[in-house]
Scaffold this active site. Structure first.
Site, PDB file in Angstrom:
ATOM      1  N   GLY A  56       0.824  -1.214   0.000  1.00  0.00           N
ATOM      2  CA  GLY A  56       0.000   0.000   0.000  1.00  0.00           C
ATOM      3  C   GLY A  56       0.849   1.252   0.000  1.00  0.00           C
ATOM      4  O   GLY A  56       2.052   1.209  -0.278  1.00  0.00           O
ATOM      5  N   ASN A  57       0.218   2.360   0.321  1.00  0.00           N
ATOM      6  CA  ASN A  57       0.929   3.637   0.365  1.00  0.00           C
ATOM      7  C   ASN A  57       0.344   4.492   1.485  1.00  0.00           C
ATOM      8  O   ASN A  57      -0.593   4.085   2.174  1.00  0.00           O
ATOM      9  CB  ASN A  57       0.864   4.350  -0.982  1.00  0.00           C
ATOM     10  CG  ASN A  57      -0.556   4.564  -1.461  1.00  0.00           C
ATOM     11  OD1 ASN A  57      -1.338   5.284  -0.847  1.00  0.00           O
ATOM     12  ND2 ASN A  57      -0.909   3.912  -2.574  1.00  0.00           N
ATOM     13  N   ARG A  58       0.868   5.684   1.651  1.00  0.00           N
ATOM     14  CA  ARG A  58       0.518   6.534   2.787  1.00  0.00           C
ATOM     15  C   ARG A  58      -0.668   7.462   2.522  1.00  0.00           C
ATOM     16  O   ARG A  58      -0.994   8.297   3.363  1.00  0.00           O
ATOM     17  CB  ARG A  58       1.729   7.385   3.181  1.00  0.00           C
ATOM     18  CG  ARG A  58       2.942   6.594   3.591  1.00  0.00           C
ATOM     19  CD  ARG A  58       4.122   7.518   3.903  1.00  0.00           C
ATOM     20  NE  ARG A  58       5.337   6.788   4.203  1.00  0.00           N
ATOM     21  CZ  ARG A  58       5.686   6.356   5.415  1.00  0.00           C
ATOM     22  NH1 ARG A  58       4.885   6.576   6.439  1.00  0.00           N
ATOM     23  NH2 ARG A  58       6.814   5.697   5.601  1.00  0.00           N
ATOM     24  N   SER A  59      -1.311   7.359   1.384  1.00  0.00           N
ATOM     25  CA  SER A  59      -2.385   8.305   1.062  1.00  0.00           C
ATOM     26  C   SER A  59      -3.562   8.157   2.029  1.00  0.00           C
ATOM     27  O   SER A  59      -4.016   7.045   2.313  1.00  0.00           O
ATOM     28  CB  SER A  59      -2.880   8.093  -0.368  1.00  0.00           C
ATOM     29  OG  SER A  59      -3.926   8.982  -0.680  1.00  0.00           O
ATOM     30  N   ALA A 107      -3.703   7.725  -4.961  1.00  0.00           N
ATOM     31  CA  ALA A 107      -2.346   7.188  -5.085  1.00  0.00           C
ATOM     32  C   ALA A 107      -2.474   5.729  -5.528  1.00  0.00           C
ATOM     33  O   ALA A 107      -2.878   4.868  -4.746  1.00  0.00           O
ATOM     34  CB  ALA A 107      -1.612   7.295  -3.757  1.00  0.00           C
TER      35      ALA A 107
END
Length: 414
Positions: free
Chosen positions: A206-209, A273
């Protein structure tokens, strides 16, 4: 400010209770005048409770106060919502058969109509002529939003969201020209949040969005009069009221949702994102950590370029409406030894082919999850880069304002 809020007899009358609340919470003194038909949708008791004033639609109530004259004279602003086809016709022809139409004839301040009706009624030549008559006399008539109507019908004719009507009303009283709402009647699709690519039933890439910027864009587009569809990928904030929400998890799911939503959208904003890669294989069971086993090796495959595909589909379309669609990308960039953020972003704009690219300089403590942002808006038309900074609400307002300008002044997509 003394406001008269006229309520027409349409199903959208229930939304006007929220508009009344916005006016009163902002400190304005509001007198509600529903038509007789409007009281079949929302009762008088509701309007009295929310406004704090007695409510009537008859010229024969409190005759000693001469309300049919006094209310129009004293009002700093009159807002009519929903303005039905019948109510627009009566106002345009100067009829005075109830308290509201009497008050409209006596108005000495600005008047704002927020229409709501079925598409065929809104597009009928009689209604269009009535609207032009009212505008010709100086009244402000908003364009209705586009979207789901009563029953299974869909199209232009939805009442703009209460927040959008409120903003237009305040702008009108301040003499500003933006009361017409730059995205009125437009359908805007926005992606928000961050995709997750599963490794096994427990883990994911995943990502930090957080989705904060995408949600702020949805609010700004809604307040600009648009019908908004939000493609939500694992957001840490709730979606705003008054928008359609489609939940997605992976990049492939977002691709499918975006291509479907773009088919009837005037504007597509890809703010989510999106993972560039996904695991080549997904384990059906949790990947175990065993002392007697080698460390796992995860092979990745490239995800589709959704933004570029949206542009390709748009440019290959045969109908002019689809070809004039405006597509906006977001670029979360970091500089390195080979180039700075803007250099990479300008290359991405050329590669993607979108109309606008909103560029973030990201990092561990920048943008993701924060309440503030600073962006540069690049345009395919070659205009000078535009900077915007502040809260994510302020940045979103600047982006939506730029989109409105592009739709109304730039014709390079057609």
């Amino acid at each position: 400010m003394r406001i008269v809020l006229g309520v027409g007899g349409g199903i959208a009358a229930y939304k006007v209770a929220s508009l009344l609340r916005l006016f009163t919470e902002a400190g304005h003194d509001v007198t509600v005048i529903p038509t007789e038909a409007a009281t079949r949708f929302v009762g008088v008791a509701t309007w009295e409770a929310l406004s704090g004033h007695p409510v009537s639609n008859s010229v024969f109530d409190d005759v000693h106060q001469v309300n049919h004259v006094r209310l129009g004279h004293e009002a700093d602003l009159i807002v009519v919502a929903p303005a039905t086809a019948d109510l627009l016709a009566r106002a345009a022809t100067g009829q005075a058969n109830d308290l509201l139409t009497n008050t409209l004839l006596m108005a000495s301040g600005p008047v704002l109509f927020a229409p709501a009706m079925h598409t065929e009624m809104w597009q009928h030549p009689a209604t269009r002529a009535n609207v032009e008559t009212l505008r010709g006399r100086g009244a402000a008539v908003l364009e209705p939003a586009s979207g789901r109507l009563t029953g299974s019908d869909s199209g232009p004719g939805r009442l703009p969201e209460p927040e959008a009507i409120f903003d237009a009303a305040i702008a009108l009283t301040q003499g500003r020209s933006d009361y017409q709402l730059p995205l009125a009647g437009k359908t805007v699709t926005i992606s928000a949040g961050g995709t997750r690519e599963p490794l096994d039933p427990v883990r994911f890439l995943g990502n930090r969005s957080s989705g904060k910027q995408g949600v702020a864009l949805a609010v700004a587009a809604r307040n600009a009069g648009a019908s908004v569809r939000l493609l939500a990928a694992h957001m840490e904030v709730p979606p705003p009221a008054g928008v359609e929400v489609v939940e997605v998890e992976t990049a492939l799911q977002l691709r499918e949702a975006a291509l479907a939503a773009a088919a009837d959208s005037d504007v597509v904003i890809m703010a989510a994102a999106v993972a560039d890669f996904r695991p080549a294989e997904i384990s059906g069971t949790k990947i175990k950590k065993r002392d007697d086993a080698a460390d796992p090796v995860i092979s990745l495959v490239r995800n589709p370029d959704i933004l570029h595909e949206l542009v390709e589909v748009r440019d290959a379309a045969h109908d002019q409406a689809r070809r004039s669609q405006l597509i906006v990308g977001f670029a979360a960039e970091t500089g390195d030894g080979e180039g700075d953020v803007l250099a990479y972003a300008e290359a991405k704009l050329r590669r993607k082919g979108c109309d606008l690219l909103v560029v973030n300089h990201v990092g561990t403590d920048k943008v993701f999850g924060q309440d503030t942002n600073a962006v540069v808006i690049l345009s395919r038309s070659g205009s000078e880069p535009q900077e915007a900074s502040g809260s994510k609400t302020e940045v979103s307002t600047a982006v939506i304002s730029r989109i409105g300008y592009e739709l109304n002044h730039v014709s390079h997509r057609a």
